[in-house]
Scaffold this active site. Structure first.
Site, PDB file in Angstrom:
ATOM      1  CG  HIS A  99       1.163   1.592  -3.368  1.00 35.38           C
ATOM      2  ND1 HIS A  99       1.487   0.711  -2.362  1.00 35.38           N
ATOM      3  CD2 HIS A  99       1.981   2.648  -3.206  1.00 35.38           C
ATOM      4  CE1 HIS A  99       2.470   1.216  -1.630  1.00 35.38           C
ATOM      5  NE2 HIS A  99       2.790   2.395  -2.126  1.00 35.38           N
ATOM      6  CE  LYS A 128      11.748   1.490   3.744  1.00 36.02           C
ATOM      7  NZ  LYS A 128      10.853   2.577   3.941  1.00 36.02           N
ATOM      8  NE  ARG A 134       1.322   8.551   1.821  1.00 35.58           N
ATOM      9  CZ  ARG A 134       2.234   7.772   2.348  1.00 35.58           C
ATOM     10  NH1 ARG A 134       1.910   6.586   2.796  1.00 35.58           N
ATOM     11  NH2 ARG A 134       3.477   8.168   2.450  1.00 35.58           N
ATOM     12  CB  SER A 167       4.118  -0.339   2.611  1.00 27.83           C
ATOM     13  OG  SER A 167       3.754  -0.141   1.266  1.00 27.83           O
TER      14      SER A 167
END
Ligand code: PNS
Length: 164
Positions: free
Chosen positions: A18, A42, A91, A129
């Site tokens: 990030h 979540k 990514r 993450s």
């Protein structure tokens, strides 16, 4: 240089991947607003305040970056910030399908707002993450995965790196 761009995400927590996107986009846009989403389905590990603090400490040497949070639809927030651009990092091919869907719905909701994709530096293409939390949970070393200020917050949740 282009004007303001919004870089949205969960940032639970911010990773070096990030940070790479933030640093590079800050060279392209006059101002980059990093926006943490409040209402995720979540359960996050870090509260919004903790995520904002970690981001602020991680970008304190980049003057044209603002750290903020938002609720609800991203496109409404982008309009409210009077921005015309959303930044997302890509990514791997696995990111593509979700990002295509999100960019398409955002363009449908407001055709004036563009999504700009930036390829994540190869060095961080495996990083997320979730992976960082997995590594930290087993008390392995995270210092090459996250900005320096974030390591202390991870150790606080999971305990320090057991190899030290
Ligand atoms: O870091 P993430 O979890 O991949 O970020 C996803 C995020 C926050 C960009 C996305 O969930 C989002 O924009 N949520 C706000 C709700 C919204 O606008 N949804 C429509 C576009 S997906």
């Amino acid at each position: 240089m282009a004007e303001t761009a919004v870089y949205p995400g969960s940032f639970d927590p911010v990773t070096n991947g990030h940070l790479d996107i933030i640093e590079r986009s800050a060279k392209v846009f006059n101002k980059v607003v990093v926006a943490v989403l409040h209402n995720r389905n979540k359960e996050p590990l870090f509260s919004v305040d903790e995520r904002l603090t970690m981001l602020r400490e991680s970008v304190e040497n980049i003057p044209n970056v603002e750290i903020d949070s938002f609720n609800g639809l991203l496109i409404d927030y982008v309009r409210q910030k009077q921005a015309k651009t959303i930044i997302r990092g890509l990514r791997a091919v696995s990111d593509f399908e979700y990002e295509l869907q999100a960019a398409s719905i955002n363009r449908k909701l407001d055709p004036e707002i563009e999504t700009f994709f930036m390829m994540t530096n190869n060095q961080y293409s495996y990083l997320s993450s979730s992976i960082v939390k997995e590594v930290a949970k087993y008390e392995a070393d995270v210092k090459e995965l996250v900005p320096t200020p974030v390591t202390a917050y991870l150790y606080e949740k999971y305990g320090p790196f057991s190899g030290e």
